[in-house]
Design a protein around this motif. Sequence first.
Motif, PDB file in Angstrom:
ATOM      1  N   VAL A  34       0.836  -1.205   0.000  1.00 54.57           N
ATOM      2  CA  VAL A  34       0.000   0.000   0.000  1.00 54.57           C
ATOM      3  C   VAL A  34       0.867   1.250   0.000  1.00 54.57           C
ATOM      4  O   VAL A  34       0.611   2.205  -0.754  1.00 54.57           O
ATOM      5  CB  VAL A  34      -0.947   0.000   1.223  1.00 54.57           C
ATOM      6  CG1 VAL A  34      -1.629   1.358   1.370  1.00 54.57           C
ATOM      7  CG2 VAL A  34      -1.991  -1.097   1.092  1.00 54.57           C
ATOM      8  N   ILE A  35       1.901   1.251   0.844  1.00 50.40           N
ATOM      9  CA  ILE A  35       2.792   2.415   0.921  1.00 50.40           C
ATOM     10  C   ILE A  35       3.492   2.655  -0.415  1.00 50.40           C
ATOM     11  O   ILE A  35       3.561   3.790  -0.905  1.00 50.40           O
ATOM     12  CB  ILE A  35       3.830   2.221   2.044  1.00 50.40           C
ATOM     13  CG1 ILE A  35       3.150   2.277   3.414  1.00 50.40           C
ATOM     14  CG2 ILE A  35       4.918   3.303   1.970  1.00 50.40           C
ATOM     15  CD1 ILE A  35       4.055   1.926   4.563  1.00 50.40           C
ATOM     16  N   MET A  36       3.999   1.585  -1.016  1.00 50.82           N
ATOM     17  CA  MET A  36       4.677   1.720  -2.300  1.00 50.82           C
ATOM     18  C   MET A  36       3.719   2.224  -3.387  1.00 50.82           C
ATOM     19  O   MET A  36       4.069   3.094  -4.192  1.00 50.82           O
ATOM     20  CB  MET A  36       5.273   0.374  -2.726  1.00 50.82           C
ATOM     21  CG  MET A  36       6.464  -0.092  -1.906  1.00 50.82           C
ATOM     22  SD  MET A  36       7.901   1.015  -1.993  1.00 50.82           S
ATOM     23  CE  MET A  36       7.714   1.894  -0.447  1.00 50.82           C
ATOM     24  N   GLY A  37       2.494   1.692  -3.369  1.00 52.65           N
ATOM     25  CA  GLY A  37       1.511   2.104  -4.359  1.00 52.65           C
ATOM     26  C   GLY A  37       1.155   3.571  -4.236  1.00 52.65           C
ATOM     27  O   GLY A  37       1.150   4.319  -5.223  1.00 52.65           O
ATOM     28  N   LEU A  38       0.882   4.003  -2.996  1.00 51.10           N
ATOM     29  CA  LEU A  38       0.529   5.404  -2.769  1.00 51.10           C
ATOM     30  C   LEU A  38       1.701   6.340  -3.045  1.00 51.10           C
ATOM     31  O   LEU A  38       1.503   7.454  -3.547  1.00 51.10           O
ATOM     32  CB  LEU A  38       0.039   5.592  -1.324  1.00 51.10           C
ATOM     33  CG  LEU A  38      -1.310   4.950  -0.973  1.00 51.10           C
ATOM     34  CD1 LEU A  38      -1.608   5.114   0.495  1.00 51.10           C
ATOM     35  CD2 LEU A  38      -2.427   5.555  -1.817  1.00 51.10           C
ATOM     36  N   ALA A  62       6.893  13.645 -16.745  1.00 52.55           N
ATOM     37  CA  ALA A  62       7.128  14.297 -15.453  1.00 52.55           C
ATOM     38  C   ALA A  62       6.348  13.586 -14.347  1.00 52.55           C
ATOM     39  O   ALA A  62       6.846  13.438 -13.219  1.00 52.55           O
ATOM     40  CB  ALA A  62       6.715  15.767 -15.527  1.00 52.55           C
ATOM     41  N   GLY A  63       5.137  13.148 -14.670  1.00 57.16           N
ATOM     42  CA  GLY A  63       4.336  12.430 -13.686  1.00 57.16           C
ATOM     43  C   GLY A  63       4.977  11.117 -13.271  1.00 57.16           C
ATOM     44  O   GLY A  63       5.029  10.784 -12.086  1.00 57.16           O
ATOM     45  N   LEU A  64       5.488  10.375 -14.268  1.00 54.31           N
ATOM     46  CA  LEU A  64       6.159   9.107 -13.970  1.00 54.31           C
ATOM     47  C   LEU A  64       7.424   9.329 -13.149  1.00 54.31           C
ATOM     48  O   LEU A  64       7.725   8.560 -12.225  1.00 54.31           O
ATOM     49  CB  LEU A  64       6.494   8.378 -15.275  1.00 54.31           C
ATOM     50  CG  LEU A  64       5.292   7.845 -16.074  1.00 54.31           C
ATOM     51  CD1 LEU A  64       5.751   7.281 -17.409  1.00 54.31           C
ATOM     52  CD2 LEU A  64       4.552   6.771 -15.274  1.00 54.31           C
ATOM     53  N   LEU A  65       8.165  10.381 -13.483  1.00 55.42           N
ATOM     54  CA  LEU A  65       9.384  10.700 -12.731  1.00 55.42           C
ATOM     55  C   LEU A  65       9.047  11.035 -11.278  1.00 55.42           C
ATOM     56  O   LEU A  65       9.736  10.583 -10.345  1.00 55.42           O
ATOM     57  CB  LEU A  65      10.113  11.869 -13.391  1.00 55.42           C
ATOM     58  CG  LEU A  65      11.401  12.334 -12.690  1.00 55.42           C
ATOM     59  CD1 LEU A  65      12.416  11.195 -12.641  1.00 55.42           C
ATOM     60  CD2 LEU A  65      11.987  13.552 -13.400  1.00 55.42           C
ATOM     61  N   LEU A 101       0.292   8.956  -5.882  1.00 53.74           N
ATOM     62  CA  LEU A 101      -0.024  10.326  -5.468  1.00 53.74           C
ATOM     63  C   LEU A 101       0.873  11.376  -6.134  1.00 53.74           C
ATOM     64  O   LEU A 101       0.366  12.333  -6.735  1.00 53.74           O
ATOM     65  CB  LEU A 101       0.040  10.438  -3.944  1.00 53.74           C
ATOM     66  CG  LEU A 101      -1.105   9.744  -3.185  1.00 53.74           C
ATOM     67  CD1 LEU A 101      -0.923   9.880  -1.684  1.00 53.74           C
ATOM     68  CD2 LEU A 101      -2.453  10.317  -3.608  1.00 53.74           C
ATOM     69  N   PRO A 102       2.224  11.248  -6.060  1.00 53.19           N
ATOM     70  CA  PRO A 102       3.057  12.250  -6.738  1.00 53.19           C
ATOM     71  C   PRO A 102       2.829  12.267  -8.249  1.00 53.19           C
ATOM     72  O   PRO A 102       2.810  13.332  -8.869  1.00 53.19           O
ATOM     73  CB  PRO A 102       4.486  11.808  -6.400  1.00 53.19           C
ATOM     74  CG  PRO A 102       4.354  10.968  -5.186  1.00 53.19           C
ATOM     75  CD  PRO A 102       3.044  10.286  -5.317  1.00 53.19           C
ATOM     76  N   CYS A 103       2.665  11.070  -8.806  1.00 52.93           N
ATOM     77  CA  CYS A 103       2.425  10.976 -10.251  1.00 52.93           C
ATOM     78  C   CYS A 103       1.147  11.714 -10.641  1.00 52.93           C
ATOM     79  O   CYS A 103       1.124  12.497 -11.597  1.00 52.93           O
ATOM     80  CB  CYS A 103       2.357   9.508 -10.665  1.00 52.93           C
ATOM     81  SG  CYS A 103       2.099   9.254 -12.433  1.00 52.93           S
ATOM     82  N   PHE A 104       0.071  11.489  -9.876  1.00 51.83           N
ATOM     83  CA  PHE A 104      -1.222  12.120 -10.172  1.00 51.83           C
ATOM     84  C   PHE A 104      -1.147  13.631 -10.017  1.00 51.83           C
ATOM     85  O   PHE A 104      -1.668  14.387 -10.843  1.00 51.83           O
ATOM     86  CB  PHE A 104      -2.292  11.546  -9.242  1.00 51.83           C
ATOM     87  CG  PHE A 104      -3.638  12.178  -9.407  1.00 51.83           C
ATOM     88  CD1 PHE A 104      -4.441  11.848 -10.495  1.00 51.83           C
ATOM     89  CD2 PHE A 104      -4.090  13.123  -8.491  1.00 51.83           C
ATOM     90  CE1 PHE A 104      -5.687  12.446 -10.657  1.00 51.83           C
ATOM     91  CE2 PHE A 104      -5.328  13.716  -8.648  1.00 51.83           C
ATOM     92  CZ  PHE A 104      -6.131  13.377  -9.738  1.00 51.83           C
ATOM     93  N   ILE A 105      -0.489  14.090  -8.927  1.00 56.36           N
ATOM     94  CA  ILE A 105      -0.404  15.535  -8.661  1.00 56.36           C
ATOM     95  C   ILE A 105       0.361  16.255  -9.769  1.00 56.36           C
ATOM     96  O   ILE A 105      -0.076  17.284 -10.300  1.00 56.36           O
ATOM     97  CB  ILE A 105       0.259  15.787  -7.285  1.00 56.36           C
ATOM     98  CG1 ILE A 105      -0.671  15.310  -6.167  1.00 56.36           C
ATOM     99  CG2 ILE A 105       0.592  17.264  -7.106  1.00 56.36           C
ATOM    100  CD1 ILE A 105      -0.030  15.290  -4.795  1.00 56.36           C
ATOM    101  N   VAL A 106       1.540  15.696 -10.145  1.00 62.86           N
ATOM    102  CA  VAL A 106       2.368  16.335 -11.175  1.00 62.86           C
ATOM    103  C   VAL A 106       1.681  16.247 -12.534  1.00 62.86           C
ATOM    104  O   VAL A 106       1.688  17.207 -13.317  1.00 62.86           O
ATOM    105  CB  VAL A 106       3.767  15.681 -11.217  1.00 62.86           C
ATOM    106  CG1 VAL A 106       4.561  16.196 -12.425  1.00 62.86           C
ATOM    107  CG2 VAL A 106       4.513  15.966  -9.919  1.00 62.86           C
ATOM    108  N   GLY A 157       8.858   9.489  -5.609  1.00 64.67           N
ATOM    109  CA  GLY A 157       8.048   9.201  -4.421  1.00 64.67           C
ATOM    110  C   GLY A 157       8.359   7.828  -3.851  1.00 64.67           C
ATOM    111  O   GLY A 157       8.482   7.661  -2.638  1.00 64.67           O
ATOM    112  N   VAL A 158       8.495   6.851  -4.736  1.00 63.54           N
ATOM    113  CA  VAL A 158       8.853   5.492  -4.300  1.00 63.54           C
ATOM    114  C   VAL A 158      10.238   5.485  -3.666  1.00 63.54           C
ATOM    115  O   VAL A 158      10.465   4.836  -2.639  1.00 63.54           O
ATOM    116  CB  VAL A 158       8.790   4.507  -5.483  1.00 63.54           C
ATOM    117  CG1 VAL A 158       9.371   3.154  -5.082  1.00 63.54           C
ATOM    118  CG2 VAL A 158       7.350   4.331  -5.955  1.00 63.54           C
ATOM    119  N   GLY A 159      11.166   6.223  -4.265  1.00 70.23           N
ATOM    120  CA  GLY A 159      12.521   6.290  -3.714  1.00 70.23           C
ATOM    121  C   GLY A 159      12.541   6.877  -2.313  1.00 70.23           C
ATOM    122  O   GLY A 159      13.238   6.372  -1.420  1.00 70.23           O
ATOM    123  N   VAL A 160      11.765   7.949  -2.110  1.00 68.47           N
ATOM    124  CA  VAL A 160      11.683   8.561  -0.778  1.00 68.47           C
ATOM    125  C   VAL A 160      11.068   7.591   0.221  1.00 68.47           C
ATOM    126  O   VAL A 160      11.546   7.459   1.356  1.00 68.47           O
ATOM    127  CB  VAL A 160      10.851   9.864  -0.842  1.00 68.47           C
ATOM    128  CG1 VAL A 160      10.560  10.376   0.570  1.00 68.47           C
ATOM    129  CG2 VAL A 160      11.580  10.926  -1.642  1.00 68.47           C
TER     130      VAL A 160
END
Length: 204
Positions: A18-22, A40-43, A26-31, A48-51
């Motif tokens: 769940v954490i990895m998915g979100l 840019a969304g994929l990046l 979330l960052p992808c959707f926002i960007v 987000g996953v890296g963080v």
Amino acid sequence: MAKRRKSKAGQRENLFKVIMGLSFILPCFIVLSATNDLAAGLLAGMLGVGVAIGVIIYVAVSKVAKLKRSGIAEIDKMDGYQFEKFLGHLFRSQGYKAEVTQSSGDFGADLVLTKDGIRIVVQAKRYSKNVGLKAVQEAHSAMAHYSASEAWVVSNADYTDQAYKLARSNHVRLINRDQLIEMLLDMHSTKSKSKRTPAQNANL
């Protein structure tokens, strides 16, 4: 017992997913919403996953360090009697008067604690597996013999589901591995403060 371990492992695995998915979505959707740029969304999702992975690693490393500070590894190597003696020392550091009962014929209590007029019987279980019903039953039965008003079981492990259920219905307090670690850390913290001078404590 094995079922309980598998259940906890499954919960951790599901939480990780769940954490990895979100962290990606979330960052992808926002960007993507702000820029309408798929790349840019994929990046952003990958960042987000890296963080999230970095935070998980940090938490894991911190947990290992916490376990080392607590000294729980040394407790895991103790025999039953050593564990009882150590718990006596631990509870005395919390202001209890602690008496370790005789090793045989203890009538269900390994320690008897007294504090503020309250008398508590304690079953000590230094186990490598989950503690079952018997410890709860013994602790509860010891209350009458020692004229105690509370019964506790303390273990370096966890408890079976049946033990938790019986403890709730019999008002027996169960102190598990995680709670014991917190108690150990508190004891070490108190010792460290007592070794400092009043001036050093005032500067904290």
